[in-house]
Scaffold this active site. Structure first.
Site, PDB file in Angstrom:
ATOM      1  N   GLY A  31      -1.323  -2.476 -10.520  1.00  0.00           N
ATOM      2  CA  GLY A  31       0.077  -2.125 -10.693  1.00  0.00           C
ATOM      3  C   GLY A  31       0.660  -1.352  -9.528  1.00  0.00           C
ATOM      4  CG  HIS A  37       0.459  -5.893  -5.575  1.00  0.00           C
ATOM      5  ND1 HIS A  37       0.956  -4.628  -5.414  1.00  0.00           N
ATOM      6  CD2 HIS A  37      -0.872  -5.741  -5.748  1.00  0.00           C
ATOM      7  CE1 HIS A  37      -0.023  -3.744  -5.496  1.00  0.00           C
ATOM      8  NE2 HIS A  37      -1.158  -4.391  -5.696  1.00  0.00           N
ATOM      9  CE  LYS A 149      -4.375  -2.112   1.315  1.00  0.00           C
ATOM     10  NZ  LYS A 149      -5.334  -1.071   0.875  1.00  0.00           N
ATOM     11  CB  SER A 185      -1.944   0.899   0.214  1.00  0.00           C
ATOM     12  OG  SER A 185      -2.631   1.681  -0.746  1.00  0.00           O
ATOM     13  NE  ARG A 187      -6.127   5.380  -4.178  1.00  0.00           N
ATOM     14  CZ  ARG A 187      -6.963   4.446  -4.643  1.00  0.00           C
ATOM     15  NH1 ARG A 187      -7.094   3.301  -3.999  1.00  0.00           N
ATOM     16  NH2 ARG A 187      -7.644   4.655  -5.751  1.00  0.00           N
TER      17      ARG A 187
END
Ligand code: PAF
Length: 281
Positions: A31, A37, A149, A185, A187
């Site tokens: 998610g 994505h 990645k 990412s 993150r």
């Protein structure tokens, strides 16, 4: 778009799709979706006629001191992005619906998962392999798409798929980057404005590895030193690892004679980012 919350309903739906002759494409995610994505969804769409995106922050792949609790989540935004991207099924189970309270079977890959992120994050790939195996059994995909990645993850999943005979084609999606080279990412959302400015140092280091390789450097230590020097220019950066490994076996190499994976894990502040490039003639 249909939203499915339980394993039972997901598996039944996948069986029905297969019985109707549909080709299923799976994009496994945790998610907090971004353009990377969505590029995987497009690859799945091109190779299948029913696209399932799974959204599950998988507890078994986080270590006890990692960011499971704070991992970014925004279900409403993710669902809207999936609708726009023409996803057919959003499979978003709760942890309690994915793992029985007394679950005691795990999938381990014992070779490729040992070094790099596997060494830095013990148990991580056991969690990844276990959840991906479960997703394969629940979504019954013909094809599953993973981002390049996560280079080690991709190789470990390919190996698991081969060794456990999952009838699933594994497709790799190229890394999607911001304009300044930072790999997308979930993150990245942890980075402060100053850290965000410094984070493209990972890509700059990999660019230098590619430049040196093209100029004839084949000594892995020389490549690692050059990368280290570039990363040291970013004050917020702390190297977790810089690895030059055989692209197939992930074994460390001294002299590059075959395609080699240059993989980085670098903390920018407290955020651990990874990136990689493959050097080949
Ligand atoms: O790459 C990820 O987001 C995760 O590791 C995956 C493959 C969805 C398994 O939880």
């Amino acid at each position: 778009m249909r939203i499915i919350r339980t394993s039972g309903e997901m598996q039944q739906t996948a069986l029905t799709l297969r019985a109707a002759g549909r080709r299923i494409g799976l994009v496994p995610t945790m998610g907090f979706l971004h353009a990377g994505h969505l590029s995987l969804v497009r690859l799945a769409r091109a190779r299948s006629d029913a696209v399932i995106l799974s959204l599950f922050v998988n507890p078994t792949q986080f270590g006890p001191r990692e960011d499971l609790g704070s991992y970014p989540r925004d279900f409403a935004r993710d669902a809207a992005l999936c609708r726009e991207a023409d996803v057919d099924i959003l499979f978003a189970p709760e942890a309690a619906k994915m793992y029985a309270p007394d679950a005691s079977v795990y999938v381990t890959e014992e070779h490729l998962a040992a070094g790099l992120c596997g060494a830095a994050r013990p148990g991580h790939f056991r969690g990844v392999c276990t959840v991906v195996a479960k997703l394969f059994n629940l979504c019954l995909p013909h094809v599953a798409v993973f981002g390049a990645k996560d280079a080690q993850q991709l190789r470990v999943i390919r190996r698991m798929t081969r060794d456990l005979n999952f009838p699933v084609e594994i497709v790799a999606g190229p890394t999607v980057r911001e304009a300044d080279g930072l790999a997308l990412s979930s993150r990245n959302s942890y980075l402060s404005a100053d850290e965000r400015r410094q984070a493209p140092v990972l890509r700059r280091a990999l660019d230098e590895a590619e430049r040196l390789y093209r100029a004839g450097t084949r000594d892995a230590a020389a490549l690692r030193n050059a990368l280290q020097g570039i990363i040291a220019q970013a004050p917020a950066a702390r190297i977790d690892y810089i690895a030059v490994v055989d692209d197939e076996t992930l074994a460390p190499v001294q002299t590059l004679t075959k395609p080699a994976l240059v993989a980085l894990a670098v903390y920018i502040g407290t955020t651990r980012l990874i990136d990689n490039t493959v050097l080949q003639a």
